[in-house]
Design a protein around this motif. Structure first.
Motif, short mmCIF file in Angstrom:
data_model
loop_
_atom_site.label_atom_id
_atom_site.label_comp_id
_atom_site.label_asym_id
_atom_site.label_seq_id
_atom_site.Cartn_x
_atom_site.Cartn_y
_atom_site.Cartn_z
N UNK A 92 0.82 -1.21 0.00
CA UNK A 92 0.00 0.00 0.00
C UNK A 92 0.86 1.27 0.00
N UNK A 93 1.96 1.25 0.71
CA UNK A 93 2.86 2.42 0.73
C UNK A 93 3.45 2.64 -0.66
N UNK A 94 3.80 1.58 -1.35
CA UNK A 94 4.36 1.71 -2.69
C UNK A 94 3.31 2.21 -3.68
N UNK A 95 2.08 1.75 -3.55
CA UNK A 95 0.99 2.23 -4.42
C UNK A 95 0.69 3.70 -4.13
N UNK A 96 0.77 4.08 -2.86
CA UNK A 96 0.54 5.47 -2.48
C UNK A 96 1.62 6.37 -3.07
N UNK A 97 2.87 5.90 -3.05
CA UNK A 97 3.95 6.68 -3.66
C UNK A 97 3.68 6.87 -5.15
N UNK A 98 3.26 5.81 -5.81
CA UNK A 98 2.95 5.91 -7.24
C UNK A 98 1.85 6.94 -7.49
N UNK A 99 0.82 6.91 -6.67
CA UNK A 99 -0.32 7.82 -6.84
C UNK A 99 0.04 9.27 -6.57
N UNK A 100 1.02 9.51 -5.71
CA UNK A 100 1.37 10.87 -5.31
C UNK A 100 2.82 11.22 -5.65
N UNK A 101 3.33 10.64 -6.72
CA UNK A 101 4.73 10.83 -7.10
C UNK A 101 5.01 12.27 -7.53
N UNK A 102 6.26 12.64 -7.41
CA UNK A 102 6.77 13.94 -7.86
C UNK A 102 6.49 14.09 -9.36
N UNK A 103 6.35 15.32 -9.82
CA UNK A 103 6.10 15.57 -11.24
C UNK A 103 7.17 14.96 -12.14
N UNK A 104 8.40 14.91 -11.66
CA UNK A 104 9.50 14.35 -12.46
C UNK A 104 9.44 12.84 -12.48
#
Length: 163
Positions: A92-104
């Motif tokens: 879930x933490x990895x999916x959350x990072x994907x969903x809220x990733x930096x613009x770059x």
């Protein structure tokens, strides 16, 4: 900038270099990603990814709710090692990072998605998060470490502290 091989940099482990080469190859596959690489530089892009992964480490390694039930009964102390966290919380933490990733990094992560047993996975995020934990669970001499209280990198020398 040449698209045949990543520019040289600091000497790193073979696994790190394999990851860097794989990321370089991914960034060469389409114009949008080549543009990101050329505008920001591979090392800067990787530094953003590392900071994002360290954010997951700061959250999960200090969240008692993320501990696997067997680890709770063993009295594991913070920061919690990767192997003592639930698969669900790690995923879930990895999916959350994907969903809220930096613009770059977001467009790059979008090209690194694959399906595993019917669930979306991301090989870049997975590698970075695993290594953020690995580097803190098993610190080596002279490498950059994140101070858990501040999240800031610091240079350390000598053997790991025994507690």
């Amino acid at each position: 900038m040449s698209s045949s091989a990543p520019p040289g940099g600091v000497a790193r482990s073979a696994r790190y270099n394999q990851f860097r080469d794989a990321l370089w190859n991914l960034l060469n596959r389409c114009e949008e990603l080549r543009d990101i690489r050329d505008r920001h530089g591979l090392d800067h892009v990787m530094a953003i990814m590392r900071r994002e992964a360290e954010g997951i480490w700061r959250r999960l390694a200090h969240d008692p709710a993320a501990l696997a039930p067997a680890s709770r009964s063993q009295g594991i102390q913070q920061p919690y090692p990767w192997t003592h966290l639930t698969e669900t919380d790690r995923y879930n933490a990895q999916r959350n990072l994907f969903a809220h990733a930096h613009d770059v990094t977001g467009p790059i992560y979008g090209r690194a998605e694959f399906m595993l047993n019917g669930s979306p996975e991301n090989w870049i995020i997975r590698w970075n998060v695993y290594h953020a934990f690995r580097n803190r669970d098993h610190p080596r001499r002279g490498l950059q470490q994140v101070d858990p209280s501040s999240g800031e990198n610091s240079r350390r020398s000598g053997p790991p502290a025994r507690g």
